[in-house]
Design an enzyme around this catalytic site. Structure first.
Site, PDB file in Angstrom:
ATOM      1  N   CYS A   1      -3.915  12.439  12.851  1.00 15.40           N
ATOM      2  CA  CYS A   1      -4.703  11.208  12.796  1.00 15.40           C
ATOM      3  C   CYS A   1      -4.570  10.556  14.168  1.00 15.40           C
ATOM      4  CB  CYS A   1      -4.215  10.303  11.668  1.00 15.40           C
ATOM      5  SG  CYS A   1      -2.705   9.472  12.083  1.00 15.40           S
TER       6      CYS A   1
ATOM      7  N   ARG B   1      -8.386  -0.458   5.222  1.00 14.42           N
ATOM      8  CA  ARG B   1      -7.570   0.573   4.557  1.00 14.42           C
ATOM      9  C   ARG B   1      -6.258  -0.011   4.046  1.00 14.42           C
ATOM     10  NH1 ARG B   1      -6.977   6.108   7.662  1.00 14.42           N
ATOM     11  NH2 ARG B   1      -5.635   6.295   5.839  1.00 14.42           N
TER      12      ARG B   1
ATOM     13  N   ASP C   1       5.197  19.921   7.699  1.00 11.43           N
ATOM     14  CA  ASP C   1       6.043  21.123   7.588  1.00 11.43           C
ATOM     15  C   ASP C   1       7.299  20.894   6.763  1.00 11.43           C
ATOM     16  OD1 ASP C   1       6.582  19.425   9.875  1.00 11.43           O
ATOM     17  OD2 ASP C   1       8.152  20.833  10.404  1.00 11.43           O
ATOM     18  N   LEU C   2       7.856  19.689   6.819  1.00 10.08           N
ATOM     19  CA  LEU C   2       9.098  19.422   6.073  1.00 10.08           C
ATOM     20  C   LEU C   2       8.828  19.370   4.565  1.00 10.08           C
ATOM     21  CD1 LEU C   2      10.709  16.735   8.411  1.00 10.08           C
ATOM     22  CD2 LEU C   2      11.004  19.228   8.441  1.00 10.08           C
TER      23      LEU C   2
ATOM     24  N   LYS D   1       0.865  -1.208   0.000  1.00  7.21           N
ATOM     25  CA  LYS D   1       0.000   0.000   0.000  1.00  7.21           C
ATOM     26  C   LYS D   1       0.887   1.239   0.000  1.00  7.21           C
ATOM     27  CE  LYS D   1      -1.539   1.511   4.114  1.00  7.21           C
ATOM     28  NZ  LYS D   1      -1.195   2.893   4.442  1.00  7.21           N
ATOM     29  N   ASN D   2       1.926   1.238   0.819  1.00  3.23           N
ATOM     30  CA  ASN D   2       2.738   2.453   0.984  1.00  3.23           C
ATOM     31  C   ASN D   2       3.734   2.675  -0.136  1.00  3.23           C
ATOM     32  OD1 ASN D   2       1.290   2.965   3.232  1.00  3.23           O
ATOM     33  ND2 ASN D   2       2.916   2.455   4.700  1.00  3.23           N
TER      34      ASN D   2
ATOM     35  N   ASP E   1       5.432   0.600  12.175  1.00  7.02           N
ATOM     36  CA  ASP E   1       4.184  -0.024  11.707  1.00  7.02           C
ATOM     37  C   ASP E   1       4.054  -1.475  12.161  1.00  7.02           C
ATOM     38  OD1 ASP E   1       4.003   1.691   8.485  1.00  7.02           O
ATOM     39  OD2 ASP E   1       3.695   2.342  10.540  1.00  7.02           O
TER      40      ASP E   1
ATOM     41  N   ARG F   1      -4.363  10.859   4.896  1.00  5.88           N
ATOM     42  CA  ARG F   1      -3.329  11.888   4.929  1.00  5.88           C
ATOM     43  C   ARG F   1      -2.296  11.698   3.810  1.00  5.88           C
ATOM     44  NH1 ARG F   1      -1.023  13.466   8.337  1.00  5.88           N
ATOM     45  NH2 ARG F   1       1.120  13.278   7.679  1.00  5.88           N
TER      46      ARG F   1
ATOM     47  N   LEU G   1       8.714   7.175  16.916  1.00  2.99           N
ATOM     48  CA  LEU G   1       8.289   8.000  15.776  1.00  2.99           C
ATOM     49  C   LEU G   1       7.007   8.757  15.997  1.00  2.99           C
ATOM     50  CD1 LEU G   1      10.366   5.953  14.335  1.00  2.99           C
ATOM     51  CD2 LEU G   1       9.309   6.801  12.285  1.00  2.99           C
TER      52      LEU G   1
ATOM     53  N   ARG H   1       1.343  14.401  13.101  1.00  4.98           N
ATOM     54  CA  ARG H   1       1.836  14.094  11.752  1.00  4.98           C
ATOM     55  C   ARG H   1       1.835  15.333  10.843  1.00  4.98           C
ATOM     56  NH1 ARG H   1      -0.567   8.555   9.820  1.00  4.98           N
ATOM     57  NH2 ARG H   1       1.279   8.588   8.490  1.00  4.98           N
ATOM     58  N   PRO H   2       2.595  16.319  11.209  1.00  2.00           N
ATOM     59  CA  PRO H   2       2.665  17.535  10.396  1.00  2.00           C
ATOM     60  C   PRO H   2       3.295  17.264   9.032  1.00  2.00           C
ATOM     61  CG  PRO H   2       4.381  17.540  12.041  1.00  2.00           C
ATOM     62  CD  PRO H   2       3.518  16.365  12.352  1.00  2.00           C
TER      63      PRO H   2
HETATM   64  C1  EPZ Z   1       4.777   6.893   6.381  1.00  4.07           C
HETATM   65  O1  EPZ Z   1       4.030   7.953   6.934  1.00  4.07           O
HETATM   66  C2  EPZ Z   1       3.845   5.699   6.309  1.00  4.07           C
HETATM   67  N1  EPZ Z   1       2.714   6.031   5.445  1.00  4.07           N
HETATM   68  C3  EPZ Z   1       3.352   5.346   7.709  1.00  4.07           C
HETATM   69  O2  EPZ Z   1       2.573   4.155   7.599  1.00  4.07           O
HETATM   70  C4  EPZ Z   1       4.555   5.049   8.596  1.00  4.07           C
HETATM   71  O3  EPZ Z   1       4.112   4.787   9.911  1.00  4.07           O
HETATM   72  C5  EPZ Z   1       5.506   6.261   8.586  1.00  4.07           C
HETATM   73  O4  EPZ Z   1       5.889   6.563   7.240  1.00  4.07           O
HETATM   74  C6  EPZ Z   1       6.771   6.003   9.380  1.00  4.07           C
HETATM   75  O5  EPZ Z   1       7.450   4.894   8.848  1.00  4.07           O
HETATM   76  C7  EPZ Z   1       2.883   6.004   4.109  1.00  4.07           C
HETATM   77  O6  EPZ Z   1       3.955   5.724   3.601  1.00  4.07           O
HETATM   78  C8  EPZ Z   1       1.672   6.320   3.284  1.00  4.07           C
HETATM   79  P1  EPZ Z   1       6.968  10.295   8.152  1.00  4.07           P
HETATM   80  P2  EPZ Z   1       4.611   9.459   6.869  1.00  4.07           P
HETATM   81  O7  EPZ Z   1       6.793  11.540   7.370  1.00  4.07           O
HETATM   82  O8  EPZ Z   1       5.389   9.660   5.623  1.00  4.07           O
HETATM   83  C9  EPZ Z   1       7.496  13.596  11.496  1.00  4.07           C
HETATM   84  C10 EPZ Z   1       0.683   2.823   7.770  1.00  4.07           C
HETATM   85  O9  EPZ Z   1       0.394   2.182   8.775  1.00  4.07           O
HETATM   86  N2  EPZ Z   1       7.293  14.559  10.400  1.00  4.07           N
HETATM   87  O10 EPZ Z   1       8.086   9.374   7.800  1.00  4.07           O
HETATM   88  O11 EPZ Z   1       3.482  10.375   7.145  1.00  4.07           O
HETATM   89  C11 EPZ Z   1       6.248  12.776  11.781  1.00  4.07           C
HETATM   90  O12 EPZ Z   1       5.398  13.454  12.677  1.00  4.07           O
HETATM   91  C12 EPZ Z   1       1.175   4.237   7.917  1.00  4.07           C
HETATM   92  O13 EPZ Z   1       0.671   2.371   6.618  1.00  4.07           O
HETATM   93  C13 EPZ Z   1       7.364  15.914  10.682  1.00  4.07           C
HETATM   94  O14 EPZ Z   1       7.583  16.321  11.816  1.00  4.07           O
HETATM   95  O15 EPZ Z   1       5.609   9.463   8.087  1.00  4.07           O
HETATM   96  C14 EPZ Z   1       6.812  11.517  12.392  1.00  4.07           C
HETATM   97  O16 EPZ Z   1       7.107  11.748  13.757  1.00  4.07           O
HETATM   98  C15 EPZ Z   1       0.909   4.776   9.302  1.00  4.07           C
HETATM   99  N3  EPZ Z   1       7.175  16.808   9.670  1.00  4.07           N
HETATM  100  C16 EPZ Z   1       8.137  11.317  11.654  1.00  4.07           C
HETATM  101  O17 EPZ Z   1       8.456  12.606  11.091  1.00  4.07           O
HETATM  102  C17 EPZ Z   1       6.935  16.404   8.382  1.00  4.07           C
HETATM  103  O18 EPZ Z   1       6.781  17.274   7.485  1.00  4.07           O
HETATM  104  C18 EPZ Z   1       8.074  10.306  10.520  1.00  4.07           C
HETATM  105  O19 EPZ Z   1       7.001  10.671   9.694  1.00  4.07           O
HETATM  106  C19 EPZ Z   1       6.870  15.023   8.108  1.00  4.07           C
HETATM  107  C20 EPZ Z   1       7.062  14.113   9.126  1.00  4.07           C
END
Ligand code: EPZ
Length: 425
Positions: free
Chosen positions: A119, A402, A127-128, A22-23, A310, A95, A332, A124-125
């Site tokens: 969520c 999902r 901002d980056l 999915k991801n 995950d 998201r 995380l 889950r901002p």
């Molecule tokens: C991806 O989410 C996955 N989703 C998530 O899987 C997974 O849990 C996550 O990566 C971590 O491995 C998809 O790939 C669709 P991140 P993502 O940006 O990209 C912080 C599932 O179960 N962050 O790697 O949204 C964030 O808050 C889902 O399939 C910022 O602060 O995760 C987190 O603490 C759930 N600012 C950390 O970084 C930003 O702009 C990692 O988030 C972006 C992220």
């Protein structure tokens, strides 16, 4: 709403085929926005999140058809997209819709994408993602809950330093960079296999991209020339694979998963070995061998290739079957323990302290009603239901739908006693 009813205490046997990731499919669907032709995606999981993102692209003007659950082929032609507003009603349900931001902005020079709310598992901002696009010359305003992004003359290559490793952030910016003018260097990139597949798809489409699978990726943009992307086969879902291996582990059964990629789940297998299980691995087949006794474990979740967040909930459920105290730390997300109170309803003894849980194993679990709260927590409740004596019911299983294709059918194939019922909640 629907629920799953599970009669626990049965051993599992046989084999189960792992679906596409999915991801990985989600960024690849967004990637079609950059293509000058119809893209055929293969091994696409037939799950709700995929349908949601496909529907979003259709709302923007793309044409799409799913080949159905058997051959899991999704054809998307985004050439004629003529809208660039991703509305709240669809983004709020998933998201990962933020993944259209980079491609839409790079191709059209403008787009409005609803800010994904937080969520269940955390704020889950994004901002980056936004900071990187601004560094590439975009103006970003947040207005009425929408990210209003403008780069009328196109994006310009830049040096991007991600302050945190972000999976969809890396995917979003790599895709944006592919159509930017000039070179973009991305530092501190996420290393997940799903990120690698997005980069490889760009490379196969002729984009000059180096550093794939490393923390530093360089992309020479095409200056808004669309890409010739034809066919992509989605990699196996490593989290689904891990979930079914834990199903074998928690019931201490020998089962085999097929259509999997063992190289993507090394950290998961490593922890299962530490808990007393062993494995036969040959090509895309992985067989888990029962443990003489299930040992407690210590886990800290981290970015790939380390132990994935995950899989945290699934291992909390598994640790209830060990003969000692396990400790699992979630690094995380700030609120990813909602499965704990549900598991304690089955008689588990799990305590939370800040971002860490301690699981005192060795107590027999007894079936009860449980409430699903997010995708991976829900799978942990199903796993616990497989081993709990008596009948368990997991409610609000739309969370599961999902991200897990044909979940009850796959578990039935392994000999579980599980059925979907009309939910009472
Ligand atoms: C991806 O989410 C996955 N989703 C998530 O899987 C997974 O849990 C996550 O990566 C971590 O491995 C998809 O790939 C669709 P991140 P993502 O940006 O990209 C912080 C599932 O179960 N962050 O790697 O949204 C964030 O808050 C889902 O399939 C910022 O602060 O995760 C987190 O603490 C759930 N600012 C950390 O970084 C930003 O702009 C990692 O988030 C972006 C992220």
């Amino acid at each position: 709403m629907q629920s799953l009813e599970i009669k626990g205490g049965l051993k599992l046997k046989g084999e189960v085929e792992i679906s596409g990731s999915k991801n990985s499919a989600l960024p690849l669907i967004a990637l079609t926005i950059l293509s000058n032709r119809e893209v055929q995606l293969e091994n696409v999981p037939n799950v709700v999140d995929i349908k949601t993102l496909t529907k979003l692209l259709q709302m923007l003007g793309a044409e799409a058809q799913f080949g159905g659950t058997e051959n899991n082929i999704l054809k998307i032609d985004s050439k004629n997209i003529n809208k660039t507003v991703a509305t709240y009603d669809i983004v709020k349900t998933m998201r990962a819709s933020i993944l259209v931001l980079g491609p839409l902005l790079a191709r059209f020079g403008h787009c409005d994408v609803s800010l994904p709310g937080g969520c269940a598992i955390g704020a889950r901002p994004v901002d980056l993602h936004l900071k990187a696009l601004e560094q590439m010359g975009a103006t970003i305003e947040i207005e009425d809950g929408y990210v209003k992004a403008r780069a009328e003359n196109g994006l310009i290559g830049a040096d991007i330093f991600f302050e945190k490793k972000t999976v969809t952030g890396t995917e979003n910016i790599v895709m944006a960079a592919a159509l930017a003018r000039g070179k973009t260097r991305l530092f501190n990139c996420a290393l997940e296999p799903e990120v690698v597949q997005t980069c490889e798809a760009l490379k196969d489409a002729g984009v000059k991209i180096t550093g794939i699978g490393t923390e530093t990726i360089e992309v020479e943009g095409t200056d808004r020339e669309l890409l010739n992307i034809e066919k992509i086969r989605v990699i196996p879902d490593r989290i689904e694979a891990g979930t079914y291996l834990v199903a074998g582990a928690i019931t201490n059964s020998e089962i085999t998963i097929t259509n999997s990629e063992s190289n993507h789940i090394g950290a998961i297998i490593d922890k299962l070995v530490e808990m007393g299980f062993s494995f036969h691995i040959k090509d895309d087949r992985i067989t888990i061998i029962p443990a003489l006794k299930i040992k407690p474990v210590e886990i800290i979740t981290a970015e790939y290739p380390l132990f994935p967040t995950d899989m945290q909930a699934q291992f909390v459920a598994l640790a209830t079957q060990s003969n000692g105290t396990s400790v699992i730390e979630e690094r995380l997300f700030e609120n990813r323990f909602m499965h704990v109170s549900e598991l304690n309803r089955l008689g588990a003894d799990i305590k939370i302290s800040h971002n860490r849980v301690s699981i005192h194993g060795g107590r027999e679990l007894h079936g009860a009603d449980m409430m699903a709260t997010d995708l991976r927590a829900s799978s942990a409740l199903v796993l616990a239901g497989l081993v709990a004596k008596g009948t368990s019911r997991v409610h609000r299983i739309y969370h599961l739908d999902r991200g897990y294709q044909n979940l009850e059918k796959k578990f039935l194939g392994l000999g579980a006693n599980i059925k979907r019922i009309k939910g009472i909640l």
